[in-house]
Design a protein around this motif. Structure first.
Motif, short mmCIF file in Angstrom:
data_model
loop_
_atom_site.label_atom_id
_atom_site.label_comp_id
_atom_site.label_asym_id
_atom_site.label_seq_id
_atom_site.Cartn_x
_atom_site.Cartn_y
_atom_site.Cartn_z
N MET A 1 -104.97 8.65 41.03
CA MET A 1 -105.24 7.76 39.90
C MET A 1 -103.97 7.62 39.06
N SER A 2 -103.60 6.40 38.75
CA SER A 2 -102.39 6.19 37.96
C SER A 2 -102.63 6.56 36.50
N ALA A 3 -101.57 7.01 35.84
CA ALA A 3 -101.68 7.43 34.44
C ALA A 3 -101.81 6.21 33.54
N SER A 4 -102.47 6.40 32.41
CA SER A 4 -102.62 5.33 31.44
C SER A 4 -101.28 5.09 30.75
N PRO A 5 -100.99 3.85 30.36
CA PRO A 5 -99.70 3.58 29.69
C PRO A 5 -99.69 4.08 28.25
N LEU A 6 -98.51 4.48 27.82
CA LEU A 6 -98.25 4.82 26.43
C LEU A 6 -97.03 4.02 26.00
N ALA A 7 -97.21 3.12 25.05
CA ALA A 7 -96.08 2.33 24.54
C ALA A 7 -95.33 3.14 23.50
N VAL A 8 -94.01 3.19 23.62
CA VAL A 8 -93.17 3.97 22.70
C VAL A 8 -92.19 3.03 22.02
N LEU A 9 -92.15 3.10 20.69
CA LEU A 9 -91.24 2.28 19.89
C LEU A 9 -90.26 3.20 19.17
N LEU A 10 -88.97 3.02 19.47
CA LEU A 10 -87.90 3.78 18.85
C LEU A 10 -86.87 2.80 18.30
N PHE A 11 -85.99 3.28 17.44
CA PHE A 11 -84.84 2.47 17.04
C PHE A 11 -83.69 2.78 17.98
N THR A 12 -83.10 1.75 18.57
CA THR A 12 -81.93 1.92 19.42
C THR A 12 -80.81 1.01 18.90
N PRO A 13 -79.55 1.40 19.08
CA PRO A 13 -78.45 0.57 18.59
C PRO A 13 -78.38 -0.81 19.25
N ARG A 14 -78.90 -0.92 20.45
CA ARG A 14 -78.81 -2.19 21.17
C ARG A 14 -80.19 -2.65 21.64
N GLY A 15 -80.36 -3.97 21.72
CA GLY A 15 -81.59 -4.54 22.22
C GLY A 15 -81.61 -4.56 23.73
N GLY A 16 -82.70 -5.07 24.28
CA GLY A 16 -82.83 -5.16 25.73
C GLY A 16 -83.33 -3.86 26.34
N GLU A 17 -83.23 -3.75 27.63
CA GLU A 17 -83.69 -2.55 28.33
C GLU A 17 -82.87 -1.34 27.89
N ILE A 18 -83.56 -0.25 27.63
CA ILE A 18 -82.89 0.98 27.22
C ILE A 18 -82.40 1.70 28.47
N THR A 19 -81.10 1.89 28.57
CA THR A 19 -80.51 2.46 29.77
C THR A 19 -79.51 3.56 29.39
N GLY A 20 -78.95 4.18 30.41
CA GLY A 20 -77.87 5.14 30.21
C GLY A 20 -78.27 6.34 29.38
N SER A 21 -77.33 6.80 28.55
CA SER A 21 -77.55 8.00 27.75
C SER A 21 -78.66 7.82 26.74
N ALA A 22 -78.84 6.60 26.24
CA ALA A 22 -79.92 6.35 25.28
C ALA A 22 -81.28 6.57 25.94
N ARG A 23 -81.43 6.11 27.17
CA ARG A 23 -82.69 6.32 27.88
C ARG A 23 -82.88 7.79 28.22
N TRP A 24 -81.80 8.42 28.66
CA TRP A 24 -81.89 9.85 29.00
C TRP A 24 -82.35 10.66 27.81
N SER A 25 -81.76 10.39 26.65
CA SER A 25 -82.11 11.13 25.44
C SER A 25 -83.56 10.88 25.04
N ALA A 26 -83.98 9.61 25.11
CA ALA A 26 -85.35 9.28 24.74
C ALA A 26 -86.35 9.95 25.68
N MET A 27 -86.10 9.87 26.97
CA MET A 27 -87.05 10.42 27.94
C MET A 27 -87.07 11.95 27.89
N ARG A 28 -85.97 12.54 27.51
CA ARG A 28 -85.96 14.00 27.36
C ARG A 28 -86.91 14.39 26.24
N MET A 29 -86.88 13.68 25.12
CA MET A 29 -87.79 13.95 24.02
C MET A 29 -89.24 13.67 24.41
#
Length: 242
Positions: A1-29
């Motif tokens: 069974m697939s997990a239910s979605p959880l929408a997460v809203l953070l402030f990031t310095p740049r718009g668009g898809e969150i990638t690189g170190s910003a994504r790594w930091s967010a997903m670590r938290m």
């Protein structure tokens, strides 16, 4: 069974898809949440109007939610992301199932507003903006002096921060006030007692204005320390998984 979605809203310095170190930091938290949910980072698009208001920004996010999710979803939102989530939940209640907020309030406190205005000024002048945030990290003059160069380094190479400035400009004029009563989703606000950006008094007013809301306070915790506290994920998940 697939997990239910959880929408997460953070402030990031740049718009668009969150990638690189910003994504790594967010997903670590967010790692504890990923064990229970399909965590989706929802970010603003690139190219926001410089004078966008918070209701207009919430409409942008509403369109992204409608495109990404089949129905109402639980939302986890932190700091400026929490301001956006409050407006979203008030203006578009059908999109939000449950709402967990960390370190936010119905409006900025005086020190938070001053620091963010300094951040915007530095960014628009082409300077690295984050040293302006030292004043909301610590009340210690020595601590602020030592922190500013570290924040300068954290900004990395010079880049386009116009979208970040647009978001902070929207938050500068944000005060949901009576609009809090339009939030129908069960809401949990987790706040540090020593938060300098959104003081505890404003957090209490925020919770008092939302029909089904409660407040959890972490004593001796400032703004950023609230999210890194090991209790944060525990308390948020207990609320989201009811």
């Amino acid at each position: 069974m697939s997990a239910s979605p959880l929408a997460v809203l953070l402030f990031t310095p740049r718009g668009g898809e969150i990638t690189g170190s910003a994504r790594w930091s967010a997903m670590r938290m967010l790692r504890p949440f990923a064990a229970r949910f399909d965590v989706r980072l929802v970010n603003r698009p690139v190219g926001l109007p410089a004078t966008i208001t918070m209701p207009e920004l919430a409409q942008v996010y509403a369109e992204r939610f409608a495109a990404a999710f089949e129905g109402p979803v639980p939302v986890l939102a932190i700091s400026t992301g929490g301001s956006i989530a409050l407006q979203l939940a008030a203006d578009h209640p059908a999109l939000v199932d449950r709402l967990v907020l960390g370190g936010t309030a119905r409006t900025l406190g005086p020190l938070g507003r001053r620091a963010q205005r300094a951040y915007m000024t530095r960014a628009l002048d082409g300077r690295r903006p984050s040293p302006a945030l030292a004043d909301i990290v610590t009340t210690s003059p020595l601590g602020r002096l030592l922190l500013r160069p570290l924040l300068w380094l954290s900004d990395g190479a010079r880049g386009d921060r116009t979208d970040a400035v647009a978001v902070l400009h929207a938050e500068d004029g944000f005060d949901l006030g009576a609009g809090l009563g339009g939030i129908s989703a069960p809401t949990l606000l987790i706040q540090g007692a020593k938060d300098l950006v959104y003081p505890l008094e404003l957090a209490r007013e925020t919770v008092d204005g939302i029909p089904r809301a409660r407040l959890v306070v972490y004593e001796n915790r400032g703004h950023n320390a609230t999210f890194t506290d090991r209790r944060f994920a525990r308390d948020a998940l207990a609320f989201l998984c009811r």
